[in-house]
Design a protein around this motif. Structure first.
Motif, PDB file in Angstrom:
ATOM      1  N   VAL A 101      -5.852  -5.463   7.277  1.00 28.76           N
ATOM      2  CA  VAL A 101      -6.326  -4.087   7.429  1.00 28.76           C
ATOM      3  C   VAL A 101      -5.981  -3.293   6.176  1.00 28.76           C
ATOM      4  O   VAL A 101      -4.872  -3.389   5.650  1.00 28.76           O
ATOM      5  CB  VAL A 101      -5.676  -3.419   8.657  1.00 28.76           C
ATOM      6  N   THR A 102      -6.932  -2.506   5.689  1.00 26.21           N
ATOM      7  CA  THR A 102      -6.672  -1.616   4.567  1.00 26.21           C
ATOM      8  C   THR A 102      -7.702  -0.492   4.598  1.00 26.21           C
ATOM      9  O   THR A 102      -8.377  -0.290   5.602  1.00 26.21           O
ATOM     10  CB  THR A 102      -6.677  -2.379   3.235  1.00 26.21           C
ATOM     11  N   GLY A 119       0.833  -1.193   0.000  1.00 27.82           N
ATOM     12  CA  GLY A 119       0.000   0.000   0.000  1.00 27.82           C
ATOM     13  C   GLY A 119       0.865   1.239   0.000  1.00 27.82           C
ATOM     14  O   GLY A 119       1.843   1.342  -0.743  1.00 27.82           O
ATOM     15  N   PHE A 120       0.515   2.213   0.852  1.00 29.21           N
ATOM     16  CA  PHE A 120       1.270   3.461   0.918  1.00 29.21           C
ATOM     17  C   PHE A 120       2.723   3.247   1.334  1.00 29.21           C
ATOM     18  O   PHE A 120       3.608   4.009   0.938  1.00 29.21           O
ATOM     19  CB  PHE A 120       0.618   4.438   1.904  1.00 29.21           C
ATOM     20  N   LEU A 121       2.968   2.241   2.169  1.00 34.76           N
ATOM     21  CA  LEU A 121       4.306   1.992   2.695  1.00 34.76           C
ATOM     22  C   LEU A 121       4.845   0.656   2.196  1.00 34.76           C
ATOM     23  O   LEU A 121       4.071  -0.277   1.949  1.00 34.76           O
ATOM     24  CB  LEU A 121       4.282   1.991   4.229  1.00 34.76           C
ATOM     25  N   PRO A 122       6.158   0.528   2.073  1.00 33.84           N
ATOM     26  CA  PRO A 122       6.738  -0.746   1.623  1.00 33.84           C
ATOM     27  C   PRO A 122       6.688  -1.781   2.738  1.00 33.84           C
ATOM     28  O   PRO A 122       6.657  -1.434   3.921  1.00 33.84           O
ATOM     29  CB  PRO A 122       8.187  -0.365   1.293  1.00 33.84           C
ATOM     30  N   GLY A 168      -2.123  -9.675  12.645  1.00 34.17           N
ATOM     31  CA  GLY A 168      -2.759  -9.091  11.474  1.00 34.17           C
ATOM     32  C   GLY A 168      -1.755  -8.478  10.517  1.00 34.17           C
ATOM     33  O   GLY A 168      -0.601  -8.219  10.862  1.00 34.17           O
ATOM     34  N   LEU A 169      -2.220  -8.274   9.272  1.00 32.83           N
ATOM     35  CA  LEU A 169      -1.425  -7.625   8.231  1.00 32.83           C
ATOM     36  C   LEU A 169      -2.088  -6.309   7.860  1.00 32.83           C
ATOM     37  O   LEU A 169      -3.300  -6.153   7.998  1.00 32.83           O
ATOM     38  CB  LEU A 169      -1.324  -8.521   6.993  1.00 32.83           C
ATOM     39  N   ASN A 170      -1.293  -5.363   7.371  1.00 32.48           N
ATOM     40  CA  ASN A 170      -1.805  -4.030   7.043  1.00 32.48           C
ATOM     41  C   ASN A 170      -1.259  -3.594   5.691  1.00 32.48           C
ATOM     42  O   ASN A 170      -0.047  -3.613   5.476  1.00 32.48           O
ATOM     43  CB  ASN A 170      -1.381  -3.034   8.131  1.00 32.48           C
ATOM     44  N   CYS A 171      -2.156  -3.213   4.783  1.00 33.93           N
ATOM     45  CA  CYS A 171      -1.722  -2.674   3.488  1.00 33.93           C
ATOM     46  C   CYS A 171      -2.585  -1.466   3.130  1.00 33.93           C
ATOM     47  O   CYS A 171      -3.196  -1.409   2.060  1.00 33.93           O
ATOM     48  CB  CYS A 171      -1.748  -3.733   2.398  1.00 33.93           C
ATOM     49  N   ASN A 172      -2.622  -0.491   4.027  1.00 31.94           N
ATOM     50  CA  ASN A 172      -3.391   0.730   3.787  1.00 31.94           C
ATOM     51  C   ASN A 172      -2.936   1.422   2.507  1.00 31.94           C
ATOM     52  O   ASN A 172      -1.746   1.665   2.312  1.00 31.94           O
ATOM     53  CB  ASN A 172      -3.242   1.701   4.967  1.00 31.94           C
ATOM     54  N   GLY A 173      -3.885   1.752   1.663  1.00 31.93           N
ATOM     55  CA  GLY A 173      -3.586   2.421   0.408  1.00 31.93           C
ATOM     56  C   GLY A 173      -4.882   2.830  -0.265  1.00 31.93           C
ATOM     57  O   GLY A 173      -5.941   2.844   0.367  1.00 31.93           O
TER      58      GLY A 173
END
Length: 337
Positions: A110-111, A36-39, A72-77
């Motif tokens: 999470v996104t 997402g927004f971050l690597p 959990g995993l997070n790929c906010n974008g």
């Protein structure tokens, strides 16, 4: 409750060192950024883990005997961004994160719900802040249709992988409050798309996170512990103040995808992200945990640290103390009842 840290604030150090920081705080979980927004700084070999049992097992071995497990995993974008360099990449990051979660024995990704342009052919996103005119409602219909189509597809993938996707209720997204979230899932007809309850973005919209948890109930899949302080300047500018400064290419700045960058926060800000306790006291966070406990006693609640007044570890220490004190108060209260 299962309390941990979202790892973005610890991206400047190796994963093993980040795990030690978290364990030393007395917390037991790490929410891993996977795109997402971050690597994905702490999961650089996602493709290998997806295809190799040995690579997966080697990665999971890092967590053994640390006292900290993946939470959990997070790929906010923005998977709906009209620029394919951003939108298509972030959408694929979500798909990969769901498959990665299954490989790692995780059940939460999470996104954000994302935000398209306001009309066909748009090249930039367009968020309706207040739909007082008919054209704004037409734009929202267009955006909901795009969002519903995407999230219907993602819901199928999530079901196939026994994963629930938690959308952070974040402004500049299609779903930013309970009403917009419900509108989205009703149009999409989804079952495995829910909410990450991040209190911070609700605070500055003048919402009550505890009331929101109880309103959404079982749709709350995951939670973030992040505080907000409303500053005196809000009385002049309001919470929608846009006094940001565009950072130059020769200044340190965070890329958000393509040629989009995070701006400098307003100097005399109406509100700020702060460590737990600097905006709302331990009593509030106890009620927040209580409401989450009513939904799921095993809810994953992870600290997100974005307090620029405090260093990375310093801010986590402040937040962890408040969160652990709130959890202890909740545990004591439940024992008495």
């Amino acid at each position: 409750m299962k309390l941990g840290v979202y790892n973005a604030i610890l991206h400047d150090r190796p994963l093993a060192e980040a795990l030690k920081v978290i364990a030393d705080l007395g917390l037991t979980g790490i929410e891993l950024n996977t795109g997402g927004f971050l690597p994905p700084a702490h999961v650089p070999n996602i493709d290998q883990i997806l295809h190799s049992d040995a690579a997966r097992d080697d990665f999971l071995e890092i967590f053994e005997n640390t006292g900290v497990q993946i939470a959990g995993l997070n790929c906010n974008g923005n998977p709906l961004h009209p620029n394919p360099i951003i939108g298509e990449k972030h959408a694929e990051d979500i798909r990969r994160s769901i498959k990665l979660a299954q490989r790692l024995g995780q059940h939460r990704v999470v996104t954000m719900s994302g935000l398209p342009g306001g009309e066909p052919g748009a090249t930039r996103v367009n968020w309706v802040v207040n739909a007082w005119n008919s054209a704004a409602l037409e734009q929202l219909d267009y955006q909901y249709d795009i969002a519903a189509s995407f999230w219907k597809e993602i819901d199928v993938l999530a079901q196939e992988n026994d994963v629930k996707v938690a959308l952070e209720l974040h402004p500049q997204n299609v779903a930013f409050n309970p009403a917009s979230f419900r509108e989205l899932i009703e149009r999409a007809g989804t079952s495995n798309i829910g909410v990450e309850l991040d209190a911070s973005h609700l605070f500055w919209q003048q919402m009550d996170p505890v009331a929101v948890v109880r309103d959404l109930g079982s749709w709350v899949f995951h939670a973030a512990a992040k505080d907000v302080r409303i500053n005196p300047h809000a009385a002049i500018q309001g919470v929608l103040d846009n006094s940001f400064r565009r950072l130059r290419a020769d200044e340190h700045r965070t890329n958000l995808g393509g040629d989009e960058w995070a701006n400098e926060w307003p100097k005399n800000s109406a509100w700020d992200f702060v460590a737990l306790g600097k905006g709302h006291d331990t009593a509030f966070w106890t009620e927040f945990l209580k409401a989450l406990h009513e939904v799921d006693p095993d809810m994953l609640v992870n600290i997100e640290h974005e307090d620029t007044e405090l260093g990375a570890v310093e801010g986590l220490e402040v937040a962890a103390k408040v969160l652990l004190d709130a959890d202890a108060a909740l545990t004591s209260s439940l024992a008495r009842n």
